[in-house]
Each structure stands twice: as C-alpha cells, then as structure tokens.
Design a protein around this motif. Structure first.
Motif, short mmCIF file in Angstrom:
data_model
loop_
_atom_site.label_atom_id
_atom_site.label_comp_id
_atom_site.label_asym_id
_atom_site.label_seq_id
_atom_site.Cartn_x
_atom_site.Cartn_y
_atom_site.Cartn_z
N ASN A 178 0.81 -1.23 0.00
CA ASN A 178 0.00 0.00 0.00
C ASN A 178 0.84 1.28 0.00
N HIS A 179 2.15 1.18 -0.23
CA HIS A 179 3.01 2.36 -0.23
C HIS A 179 2.64 3.27 -1.41
N PRO A 180 2.62 4.60 -1.20
CA PRO A 180 2.22 5.51 -2.29
C PRO A 180 3.17 5.52 -3.48
N VAL A 181 4.43 5.16 -3.28
CA VAL A 181 5.39 5.12 -4.39
C VAL A 181 5.27 3.78 -5.11
N ASP A 182 5.22 3.83 -6.44
CA ASP A 182 5.22 2.61 -7.25
C ASP A 182 6.07 2.84 -8.50
N ASN A 185 5.64 6.40 -10.36
CA ASN A 185 6.07 7.69 -9.81
C ASN A 185 7.41 7.63 -9.07
N ASN A 242 5.12 -2.93 7.57
CA ASN A 242 5.47 -1.51 7.66
C ASN A 242 6.56 -1.18 8.67
#
Length: 294
Positions: A178-182, A185, A242
């Motif tokens: 679920n980390h915002p960086v993929d 981006n 996490n």
C-alpha cells in the motif's frame, strides 16, 4: 591404510579425537576406550610415522606443527573416504551418486531449479541433498567437504576453492503493497532518506553489504537501518508489516506470498553476482558433471 605404514583407520580416528579435544581423558571418554589405551595407540602412531604429534605436560596437550598439518589432512581424507563409501551404498541402491548443495535463498528462486531440471534429464539416478546456508557456513562446509557445491554472494574465497559467476543481476527496491510510491512515480532512492531500511546483515556477505552501501553513497545519504537479518523471508515479512523498506537482488522479486511490491533499480550501476563455488580437492565425479552443465 597407508602404503609403507602399518596404520589402521582407528589410529587416525584416535588421533583426530585427541586433536579435537586436546585432552586425553576427554578423548578417551568420547571414544569409549581407556585413557592408557588411547595414549598407547597415539604413541604407536607417532612411532610408526616417526613424528611427534603432541607436546604434553602436566597442564595441557598441544598439537605440534606436524600434528596441526595431519589434523587438517586426515580430516579431509576421512571425509572423502566417508563420501566414497556413501556413494558405494547409493550405487548398491540403484543411484548413480549424490550431490550435496548449499545455497543462499535467492539461488533457489530460479537458478538452482533450472540447473537441477536440466541435470536430472541427463542424470536421472542422482540424489540431491539441498541445504539453505549463509555464505560463511557454505565456505566452511566446502572446506570440510561436507557439501560438494555452494551458491554464494561473495567476491573473495579461500585458495582451496574455485568460484564461477552464474548470475549478474541488478537490485530491487522492496515496499509495502500500500506504499504511495510505485513504478509509475518512483524517481530515486534519494527520496527515501528518512525511511527505515531492513537490510541483509553484513555477516551474510561483507562484499554484498558493501555493494548495497555503495547505492546509498551514490545517492548522498547514510540509510537509517532499523533491522538486519540473513533471511529474505524475514525482510519481506517486516516490510509487509510496515517496519521499513528494503533493497534486495532482482531474483528475490519472484518470491510470492507477501503483501509487498518491487521496483527495479536497473538504472543504477551496482549489480550483485551469484556464484557457484567448489573445493578443488573434491573427488565426487557427480560434481564435475554438474560443473560441466553450468
């Protein structure tokens, strides 16, 4: 046992027991014989060889230079004899022989399965004994002839061993699912200066650890390392929950069953090598056939 000498296998075993314990009483107890009997057998061995194996006094027992040399050589020879007898038993049971393989976890994701499938096509009656071991343990076991071949991430090895690179791969960034960086981006490792990293312990491989630290050096920061481990499964479980992020070899990105994602770091110059290592003194014929396939 040895040409020109009236030495029996038991004499060598007696010597090795004393060489290991450096204490005649403890060695005798280990061998289930009397201490005077053991001392007498060691004396016979020394007289037969014409050498002094131990320096003895009231306080301790110390190996002489000859004793140190024979301890190493006898241990290796006894190991080879044991392997030969094991191979003979396998032949009796309809097997061509066996191959003892040590490996770091990433080697089992792709490299070893492919090798074994191809090898088994040509050698259907070979028994494989596979053990996941850290780099240092593999080197120790190769020197002791306890395994035939190892798959390691090391640059330098002892002189008695041979090494050959089988895979040169780039690294991957490991993030929670679920980390915002993929991949869409992601810009640079530099964006993670404040993140906690979970890395392979330097004891896993000093050369591998140095390679990973070069990645951070090139990005201009020292990572915050929250956890060190020698097992990829521990890294992935911690990232999943996490506790931090990680950097691992590309081959480990094939591991499934974790809520994590991988971003290829193929734009950076650092690469990590997976190498096959073996002992030059190893006489197992199956080993040479395996190396020929590689």
């Amino acid at each position: 046992m040895l040409t020109g000498y009236q030495i029996e296998l038991r004499h060598i075993k007696y010597f090795l027991a004393v060489a290991e314990e450096l204490h005649f009483r403890k060695a005798a107890e280990k061998l289930f014989i009397s201490q005077p009997g053991l001392s007498r057998q060691i004396k016979i061995l020394e007289e037969e060889l014409g050498v002094v194996l131990f320096e003895r006094n009231n306080r301790n027992v110390v190996l002489t230079a000859v004793g140190e040399y024979l301890k190493v050589e006898f241990t290796n020879q006894l190991k080879m004899l044991t392997n030969t007898l094991d191979s003979a038993k396998l032949l009796q049971d309809g097997k061509k022989g066996d191959l003892k393989i040590g490996y770091v976890g990433s080697a089992m994701q792709d490299v070893i399965p492919k090798l074994l499938i191809n090898f088994e096509k040509q050698n259907p009656n070979v028994l494989f004994d596979l053990k996941e071991l850290d780099n240092k343990k593999q080197i120790d076991d190769l020197l002791a002839l306890s395994i035939d071949v190892g798959f390691v991430r090391l640059r330098r090895i002892p002189r008695d061993l041979e090494i050959r690179t089988v895979l040169n791969e780039h690294f991957c960034l490991v993030l929670p699912k679920n980390h915002p960086v993929d991949k869409t981006n992601f810009k640079s490792i530099s964006d993670f200066k404040e993140a906690s990293f979970i890395l392979f312990d330097w004891k896993y491989s000093a050369s591998y650890h140095e390679k990973v630290m070069q990645i951070f050096d090139d990005c201009g920061f020292t990572p915050i390392v929250s956890h060190n481990t020698i097992h990829s499964s521990s890294i992935f479980k911690l990232v999943e929950n996490n506790f931090g992020i990680s950097i691992v070899p590309k081959s480990l990105a094939k591991k499934e069953g974790y809520k994590i994602k991988f971003i290829d770091l193929d734009m950076i110059p650092q690469r990590t090598k997976l190498s096959v290592v073996w002992n030059k003194k190893n006489t197992n014929p199956i080993l040479q056939e395996f190396l020929n396939l590689i």
